[in-house]
Design a protein around this motif. Structure first.
Motif, PDB file in Angstrom:
ATOM      1  N   ALA B 207       1.155  -1.311  -0.051  1.00 37.13           N
ATOM      2  CA  ALA B 207      -0.020  -0.153   0.295  1.00 37.13           C
ATOM      3  C   ALA B 207       1.220   1.503  -0.220  1.00 37.13           C
ATOM      4  O   ALA B 207       1.992   1.584   0.113  1.00 37.13           O
ATOM      5  CB  ALA B 207      -0.710   0.103   1.431  1.00 37.13           C
ATOM      6  N   GLN B 208       0.222   2.465  -0.132  1.00 44.57           N
ATOM      7  CA  GLN B 208       1.252   3.422  -0.366  1.00 44.57           C
ATOM      8  C   GLN B 208       0.596   4.536   0.952  1.00 44.57           C
ATOM      9  O   GLN B 208       2.037   5.426   1.198  1.00 44.57           O
ATOM     10  CB  GLN B 208       0.212   4.368  -1.591  1.00 44.57           C
ATOM     11  N   ARG B 209      -0.069   3.829   1.804  1.00 46.52           N
ATOM     12  CA  ARG B 209      -0.081   4.252   2.865  1.00 46.52           C
ATOM     13  C   ARG B 209      -0.364   3.418   3.942  1.00 46.52           C
ATOM     14  O   ARG B 209      -1.587   2.817   3.611  1.00 46.52           O
ATOM     15  CB  ARG B 209      -1.282   5.671   2.778  1.00 46.52           C
ATOM     16  N   ILE B 210       0.130   3.686   5.122  1.00 46.96           N
ATOM     17  CA  ILE B 210      -0.066   2.904   6.016  1.00 46.96           C
ATOM     18  C   ILE B 210      -1.213   3.512   7.439  1.00 46.96           C
ATOM     19  O   ILE B 210      -0.162   4.227   8.015  1.00 46.96           O
ATOM     20  CB  ILE B 210       0.590   1.689   6.646  1.00 46.96           C
ATOM     21  N   ILE B 211      -2.320   3.095   8.097  1.00 46.09           N
ATOM     22  CA  ILE B 211      -3.259   3.433   9.020  1.00 46.09           C
ATOM     23  C   ILE B 211      -3.098   2.192   9.525  1.00 46.09           C
ATOM     24  O   ILE B 211      -3.740   1.723  10.048  1.00 46.09           O
ATOM     25  CB  ILE B 211      -4.415   4.693   8.377  1.00 46.09           C
ATOM     26  N   ASN B 212      -2.593   3.058  11.237  1.00 48.88           N
ATOM     27  CA  ASN B 212      -2.516   1.187  12.432  1.00 48.88           C
ATOM     28  C   ASN B 212      -3.535   2.540  13.151  1.00 48.88           C
ATOM     29  O   ASN B 212      -3.420   3.591  14.372  1.00 48.88           O
ATOM     30  CB  ASN B 212      -0.848   1.957  12.982  1.00 48.88           C
ATOM     31  N   LEU B 213      -4.607   1.648  13.613  1.00 54.50           N
ATOM     32  CA  LEU B 213      -5.214   0.631  14.369  1.00 54.50           C
ATOM     33  C   LEU B 213      -4.778   1.060  15.783  1.00 54.50           C
ATOM     34  O   LEU B 213      -4.573  -0.098  16.061  1.00 54.50           O
ATOM     35  CB  LEU B 213      -6.843   1.361  14.768  1.00 54.50           C
ATOM     36  N   PHE B 214      -5.212   1.944  16.854  1.00 51.11           N
ATOM     37  CA  PHE B 214      -5.144   1.551  18.274  1.00 51.11           C
ATOM     38  C   PHE B 214      -6.761   1.629  19.223  1.00 51.11           C
ATOM     39  O   PHE B 214      -6.611   2.414  19.846  1.00 51.11           O
ATOM     40  CB  PHE B 214      -4.117   1.350  18.674  1.00 51.11           C
ATOM     41  N   ASP B 215      -6.793   0.873  20.044  1.00 51.24           N
ATOM     42  CA  ASP B 215      -7.572   0.802  20.715  1.00 51.24           C
ATOM     43  C   ASP B 215      -8.874   1.674  20.009  1.00 51.24           C
ATOM     44  O   ASP B 215      -9.739   2.722  20.955  1.00 51.24           O
ATOM     45  CB  ASP B 215      -7.718   1.067  22.241  1.00 51.24           C
ATOM     46  N   GLY B 216      -9.305   1.502  18.797  1.00 48.43           N
ATOM     47  CA  GLY B 216     -10.276   2.553  17.890  1.00 48.43           C
ATOM     48  C   GLY B 216      -9.785   3.776  17.626  1.00 48.43           C
ATOM     49  O   GLY B 216     -10.708   4.395  17.175  1.00 48.43           O
ATOM     50  N   LYS B 217      -8.079   5.003  18.235  1.00 50.39           N
ATOM     51  CA  LYS B 217      -8.248   5.254  17.857  1.00 50.39           C
ATOM     52  C   LYS B 217      -6.828   5.390  16.879  1.00 50.39           C
ATOM     53  O   LYS B 217      -5.701   4.600  16.867  1.00 50.39           O
ATOM     54  CB  LYS B 217      -6.946   5.824  19.314  1.00 50.39           C
ATOM     55  N   ILE B 218      -6.377   6.388  15.673  1.00 46.07           N
ATOM     56  CA  ILE B 218      -5.760   6.641  14.923  1.00 46.07           C
ATOM     57  C   ILE B 218      -4.229   6.866  15.655  1.00 46.07           C
ATOM     58  O   ILE B 218      -3.909   7.469  16.190  1.00 46.07           O
ATOM     59  CB  ILE B 218      -5.797   7.497  13.657  1.00 46.07           C
ATOM     60  N   VAL B 219      -3.275   5.513  16.106  1.00 46.30           N
ATOM     61  CA  VAL B 219      -1.668   5.570  16.461  1.00 46.30           C
ATOM     62  C   VAL B 219      -0.677   6.719  15.938  1.00 46.30           C
ATOM     63  O   VAL B 219      -0.172   6.543  15.943  1.00 46.30           O
ATOM     64  CB  VAL B 219      -1.601   4.471  16.640  1.00 46.30           C
ATOM     65  N   SER B 220      -1.004   6.104  14.258  1.00 47.53           N
ATOM     66  CA  SER B 220      -0.427   6.894  12.871  1.00 47.53           C
ATOM     67  C   SER B 220      -1.041   6.481  11.545  1.00 47.53           C
ATOM     68  O   SER B 220      -2.307   5.825  11.392  1.00 47.53           O
ATOM     69  CB  SER B 220       1.205   5.535  12.934  1.00 47.53           C
TER      70      SER B 220
END
Lengths: 795, 226
Positions: B207-220
């Motif tokens: 992918a061109q971009r990675i969204i990381n989630l943790f406990d429902g929040k975007i962490v990166s």
């Protein structure tokens, strides 16, 4: 194998199935009980197989059981194989009064007059008293049930006519006959004695003969005909001068027939008194019983088949762990039987709790249903057999799949689905046919009530008058016409439209070898005009006819044509001489519409009334008059002339009510068929509902996928509906000819009936489609509305 | 193409309230390939369902193709989804009773595309996905990789602007997984926007971009170095 997983009983499809089977078992039991009641009619009478009723053929091939007394008595004496013979008067009476607290009160009891010997023919069991005291009409015997109900004993007295001082002594009490026997609903018998024993002109008696055990069915062959000829010759020689030719002519017209007591109840061709059953209704009920149970167990089978994929894994796990196939099959069948037993318990609750309200008095539950242990046994055995039969295929099928395949879930359901939909198709076809038949029966009843039958039925009231009122017709007339709401009154001897009528055979005075047979209705002189029946020729009745010497007659057009009559013809009336032929009137339906119009005559007795009084009073009210107020006025007026009118408690009723009584049997057919049709449809609908519910449950994932791919809720519902609507249309193609055959057979009983046209078929199919659509939509609505996220998440 | 701000999803039962997604805000442009990552239960699939109009957010704003779809009713969501979005699931979600051809044809029927046009488009995609020889086969008769190809074919047959893929290689072996990812990349190169939920760093790397989630929040939310 653990027979029943209790949890499965409480799922919606399971509960629907249990309820469906319970309703079917309850309905089956009621239907089988009614059919058994009809089919075993008279079978509990001692020596029933040896008892015959003496009938003879009338014009049109119809049989009548009305006889004179002398000839059958002579025949009974002459035939060596006749063991006992006896007669009843052709018509039950319900005027019976009992003295209680100083005054007479009418009791609810039907009774007949009979010869003493009749009690021997039917083997009545006397529990108290002595029948040898039966000599004449002043003695009677009473059933134990009636005696106990009204606290009457041997030696007590009752009355049949309040205006007559004659009292009737109860000389014996007999054990009450079973309800489904010839005299099961008769509360007592008044002795006939020797009355009319030598009178060849009074044809009001029904004869029964009991033959020696083992005698083959008696036939009216040449030997019996010769015997009859000799008897008549001897008999007439003693009574009057009759030529040999006349006797031969008379004998030539006789066609005696012995109708077995076993066949009598469902013999629809016999004109005259007998507790009449309805063969077509009986067989209709049997077909409905089979329909109901088959439909319910089709649901059951489908339910079992639908659960096959769910059960595959558990069944095959057991197989892998060492359970034999036989044990597994036995376990599944056992579960089915237990399932049915649960339904039976619910059926008992329905039978006692709900069914009496549903049938609303149309079926006598106590005497016909609850006491019928034979029907109960048949029902239990049928239900258990059906539960075994319907579970054995799924059991064999489910255990035949190799465990390796089943445990992997590599199973297709296409074969099972085809069987299921075929069976549902059968249910739908049966339901559509039943709906169409119900519509036709309803339309036909409406037609029977409203058809123009050839006389004016508007604003017509009627009642049975007392003897005193009938003898004071002028007083009654004057008093009633004082009310401006009452336009006119007229009298007759019986209901104008009635299935049973007095029939005369009278010689043609211009050619004595010919005899005219026709139905007769004695009337008052103004009756024809009052009823709006049009004269086609002749002068019509006039007031002075009521004082004529030999009677006056008016024939209908059918009789005029059949007998080739003119106003100059010479016709014999009730006296052995020419009566006044007052003319001819238009044909009208004087019998219910099952019957065609045949030869008919209105008659005025004149001076010599043969003891007849015209007790049927018809009253015409003004257009727009308040019916209830008119009835109240008539009641009050008649009571003021004869207080016994109140005791006799004869209802003053509208013509609609009178005619409805003539079609009571048809109404009963409609009610019973409709109730059980609705039950069959409910069970069928429950089946479809259950199967759609199962289907939607199984297809939840598919629904989710379709929704994700753009399907709307409406499209999902359409998808489910489409399949069942196509099924309904295909099944209608089977149901329409089936309904046509059934309804054609039903209408064949009627000379006049509602036309078989396309609309009931169209309406039936549309109603079925609407019902199917509602059921399918109802069952799949929840699944169609589910968020695909939920269904796809579980995957 | 996608603009979400403060997107929140709360699941409530009688006893428990679970915040599956907590004030997520981001933007996805036309033609992007975005991977959403995170541990199990972090809200990845919930976010994908909301983005795919399969579910509504409890709070926040979701603008898709310039329209605020946050409060769309079921009927509107269905209409808006048609033809615009394509879905690929971990478990393929093919309909067992329909063959390959019919499965692919399905979204076109709901778009009321004419029969001749449907045939043309399905045939085209069958060849493009290299599964034309399997057109008459039923899903049970295919391997996992083949089933996922069919699922992708079904997702792209309407030429959607956006494809949402929920762990598309989760049920596949490495060879088939690689092939599926290649397919998705091809589609992306052809201009289709792709949002993919995955546990696999290898897949996310495409992918061109990675969204990381943790406990429902975007962490990166980082751009990928391809």
């Amino acid at each position: 194998m653990k027979p029943v997983n209790i949890k499965t009983l409480f799922s919606v499809p399971s509960l629907l199935n249990i309820v469906g089977i319970a309703i079917a078992i309850a309905a089956f039991y009621v239907l089988v009980s009614i059919a058994d009641f009809e089919l075993t009619f008279n079978k509990s009478t001692p020596q029933h197989q040896n008892i015959y009723q003496l009938c003879y053929s009338m014009e049109g091939g119809q049989l009548t059981n009305s006889n004179m007394r002398p000839l059958p008595e002579a025949l009974g004496r002459a035939l060596p194989s006749v063991e006992r013979y006896g007669c009843i008067t052709a018509g039950a009476n319900n005027n019976m009064y009992v003295k209680q607290q100083g005054s007479y009160h009418q009791i609810e009891m039907m009774y007949l007059q009979c010869s003493k010997s009749l009690l021997d023919v039917f083997g009545f069991q006397i529990v108290e008293g002595d029948t040898s005291k039966l000599i004449n009409s002043q003695q009677m015997v009473m059933s134990r049930k009636m005696a106990e109900k009204y606290n009457l004993n041997v030696g007590d007295y009752v009355k049949s006519d309040l205006q007559n001082s004659e009292e009737i002594e109860i000389v014996a009490i007999y054990e009450t006959m079973e309800t489904n026997t010839e005299f099961g609903r008769i509360g007592g018998f008044r002795c006939l004695g020797d009355y009319n024993l030598d009178n060849p002109t009074e044809w009001s008696y029904t004869y029964y003969m009991r033959f020696v055990d083992g005698t083959p069915k008696p036939e009216f062959d040449s030997n019996m005909k010769e015997m009859l000829r000799n008897l008549v010759k001897t008999f007439y020689k003693d009574i009057e001068e009759v030529s040999e030719e006349e006797i031969d002519n008379e004998i030539g017209q006789f066609e005696l027939e012995f109708v077995a007591l076993d066949d009598l109840h469902l013999h629809s061709e016999i004109n005259g008194y007998h507790p009449r059953g309805d063969k077509s209704l009986t067989y209709t009920l049997i077909i409905l019983a089979v329909f109901v149970i088959v439909i319910a167990f089709i649901n059951y089978f489908n339910f079992f088949m639908a659960r096959v994929p769910q059960r595959l894994r558990s069944v095959n796990t057991r197989k892998v762990l060492g359970s034999s196939r036989g044990d597994l099959i036995a376990g599944i069948v056992g579960e089915s039987v237990i399932f049915t037993l649960v339904a039976m318990i619910l059926a008992a609750a329905i039978l006692f709790g709900i069914m009496p309200y549903v049938l609303d008095g149309k079926v006598d539950m106590d005497s016909i249903v609850y006491s019928n242990y034979k029907a109960l046994t048949i029902t239990i055995l049928t239900a258990i057999a059906a539960s075994i039969l319907t579970s054995i295929y799924p059991a064999i099928h489910i255990t035949s799949i190799p465990p390796a395949m089943a445990l992997k879930g590599q199973m297709t359901q296409s074969h099972d689905s085809i069987i299921r939909y075929l069976l549902i198709g059968l249910q739908v076809a049966a339901s559509v046919a039943l709906i169409i038949c119900s519509i036709f029966i309803d339309r036909n009843n409406d037609y029977l009530r409203n058809r123009d039958i050839g006389f004016n039925t508007d604003n017509l009231l009627s009642t049975w008058a007392t003897k005193k009122l009938a003898e004071n017709r002028e007083t009654v007339r004057t008093s009633l016409l004082q009310n401006p709401d009452i336009i006119d009154i007229a009298w007759t001897s019986q209901d104008l439209v009635s299935a049973g009528r007095m029939t005369w055979g009278r010689p043609n005075l211009e050619n004595t070898e010919e005899t005219f047979y026709y139905s007769v209705c004695p009337v008052s002189w103004n009756f024809i005009d009052f009823m709006g029946i049009k004269m086609t020729d002749g002068r019509g009745f006039v007031e002075s006819d009521e004082q004529c010497e030999n009677g006056a007659i008016i024939f209908n057009e059918t009789a005029r044509k059949a007998f080739k009559l003119t106003t100059e013809s010479r016709i014999q009336g009730h006296i052995n001489d020419k009566c006044v032929l007052a003319g001819f009137c238009n044909d009208f339906n004087f019998r219910p519409l099952q019957y065609g119009i045949s030869n008919f005559a209105f008659y005025i007795f004149g001076k010599e009334t043969w003891g007849w009084t015209l007790r049927k009073l018809y009253i015409r009210t003004a257009e727009g008059a308040d019916v209830q107020k008119s009835i109240d006025y008539i009641n009050k007026t008649l009571i003021s002339i004869d207080p016994d009118f109140e005791i006799q408690n004869n209802e003053i009723r509208t013509y609609e009510k009178e005619i409805a009584q003539q079609y009571q049997a048809e109404k009963q057919v409609e009610a019973v068929v409709t109730i059980f049709t609705v039950i069959a449809i409910i069970i069928s609908v429950m089946g479809i509902f259950g199967i759609v519910l199962f289907d939607t449950e199984r297809r939840r994932k598919e629904i989710g996928i379709r929704k994700v791919n753009g399907a709307t809720i409406a499209e999902i519902l359409t998808m489910f509906n489409r399949k069942f609507l196509i099924l309904t249309v295909i099944c209608s193609a089977i149901a329409i000819p089936l309904a046509y055959i059934i309804i054609s057979a039903y209408f064949s009983r009627f000379t006049y009936h509602y036309d078989i046209n396309i609309w009931p078929f169209v309406i039936g199919v549309i109603l079925s489609m609407i019902t199917t659509s509602l059921v399918v939509t109802g069952a799949s609505f929840r699944a169609a509305n589910e968020n695909p996220v939920d269904t796809l998440k579980s995957e | 193409m996608i603009n979400v701000s403060n997107l929140t999803k709360v699941f409530r039962t009688d006893e428990v309230e679970t915040i599956a997604l907590d004030s997520a805000s981001f933007e996805i442009k036309d033609g992007e390939f975005v991977a959403i990552m995170g541990p199990s239960g972090c809200g990845k699939s919930t976010l994908l369902n909301i983005l795919g109009l399969l579910d509504n957010p409890t709070e926040g704003k979701y603008i898709l193709f310039g329209t605020d779809v946050s409060d769309f009713k079921e009927k509107d969501r269905t209409q808006y989804r048609k033809g615009n979005l394509g879905f690929v699931f971990q478990s393929f979600n093919l309909i067992d009773e329909l063959n390959v051809y019919e499965n692919i044809e399905l979204p076109l029927t709901y778009l009321k595309v004419s029969a001749s046009e449907r045939k043309k488009r399905v045939d085209e995609i069958l060849h493009r996905m290299n599964i034309a020889h399997r057109a008459k086969h039923y899903p049970q008769q295919l391997s996992g990789g083949q089933q996922q190809r069919v699922a992708i074919a079904r997702a792209v047959v309407t030429n959607p602007k956006l494809i949402l893929a929920d762990e598309p290689t989760g049920n596949l072996d490495s060879t088939n997984g690689r092939e599926v990812m290649e397919l998705l990349c091809e589609l992306n190169h052809a201009g289709t926007t792709i949002v993919m939920v995955t546990h696999s760093p290898k897949d996310a790397a495409k992918a061109q971009r990675i969204i990381n989630l943790f406990d429902g929040k975007i962490v990166s939310d980082v751009k990928n170095q391809l």
